[in-house]
Scaffold this active site. Sequence first.
Site, PDB file in Angstrom:
ATOM      1  N   ILE A  64       0.890  -1.155   0.000  1.00 58.22           N
ATOM      2  CA  ILE A  64       0.000   0.000   0.000  1.00 58.22           C
ATOM      3  C   ILE A  64       0.930   1.207   0.000  1.00 58.22           C
ATOM      4  CG2 ILE A  64      -0.237  -0.112   2.533  1.00 58.22           C
ATOM      5  CD1 ILE A  64      -2.990   1.195   2.218  1.00 58.22           C
ATOM      6  N   SER A  65       0.779   2.084  -0.965  1.00 59.69           N
ATOM      7  CA  SER A  65       1.738   3.165  -1.163  1.00 59.69           C
ATOM      8  C   SER A  65       1.739   4.150   0.002  1.00 59.69           C
ATOM      9  CB  SER A  65       1.433   3.921  -2.458  1.00 59.69           C
ATOM     10  OG  SER A  65       1.680   3.127  -3.593  1.00 59.69           O
ATOM     11  N   GLN A  66       2.863   4.847   0.144  1.00 59.05           N
ATOM     12  CA  GLN A  66       3.000   5.947   1.092  1.00 59.05           C
ATOM     13  C   GLN A  66       1.863   6.948   0.882  1.00 59.05           C
ATOM     14  OE1 GLN A  66       6.517   8.138   0.192  1.00 59.05           O
ATOM     15  NE2 GLN A  66       6.367   9.504   1.957  1.00 59.05           N
TER      16      GLN A  66
END
EC number: 2.1.1.77
Length: 220
Positions: A64-66
């Site tokens: 899950i991206s930053q």
Amino acid sequence: MQEGKKLLDFRRREMVETLKRYGITNQRVLKAFLEVPRHLFFEVEAWDAAYNDGAYPVGFGQTISQPYTVAFMTSLLVERSPSGKVLEIGTGSGYQAAILDALGYSVFSVERIVALYERAQQRFSRLGLHIACRFGDGTLGWKDEAPFDGIVVTAGAPKAPESLLQQLAENGCMIIPVGGSDAQQMTVIKREEGEFKRELFERFVFVPLVGREGWDDTVF
């Protein structure tokens, strides 16, 4: 339980303040990040990490991206295609799709890993989100639902897949990280009068976009 919710709400507000310090200024985007509980897209045992300023693994070599990365990509989309149908490539945890849904887009999402697809479907159903999601090769898009006003690609591509370009509506835009396996440059591709015009932004590091028109999964 109530104290735990208050803490998570506080940390979500802190996350949004961090996004502001990093230069995210679009009020619609900031409001969506306040509204969508990021921790609900994590397993319960990882809730403490949900509002940290970093990517987090969701299994199968995916992340899950930053928060900043999601906000940056979303801002690029909102500023160029503020409404309409959006195709997301790489459903992952479902968080980016939920942000797009909170912004009022009609969201379609494709995930190539069946377990992540099934998990995201369950989350969308549990949260009452009306997001269309399918299992398949994201590099080929979703032809039956095209054209799209926006396409958001959440994995790094060697180049923009031709199938996705052809599924962009006139005046639609694609947000896609393009480059090698070490880093990719965030790229906006706008379709205007049948031509594709590109804008280049900062560099990021994404998991690879695997598929017929992306990377070969045997390379990684």
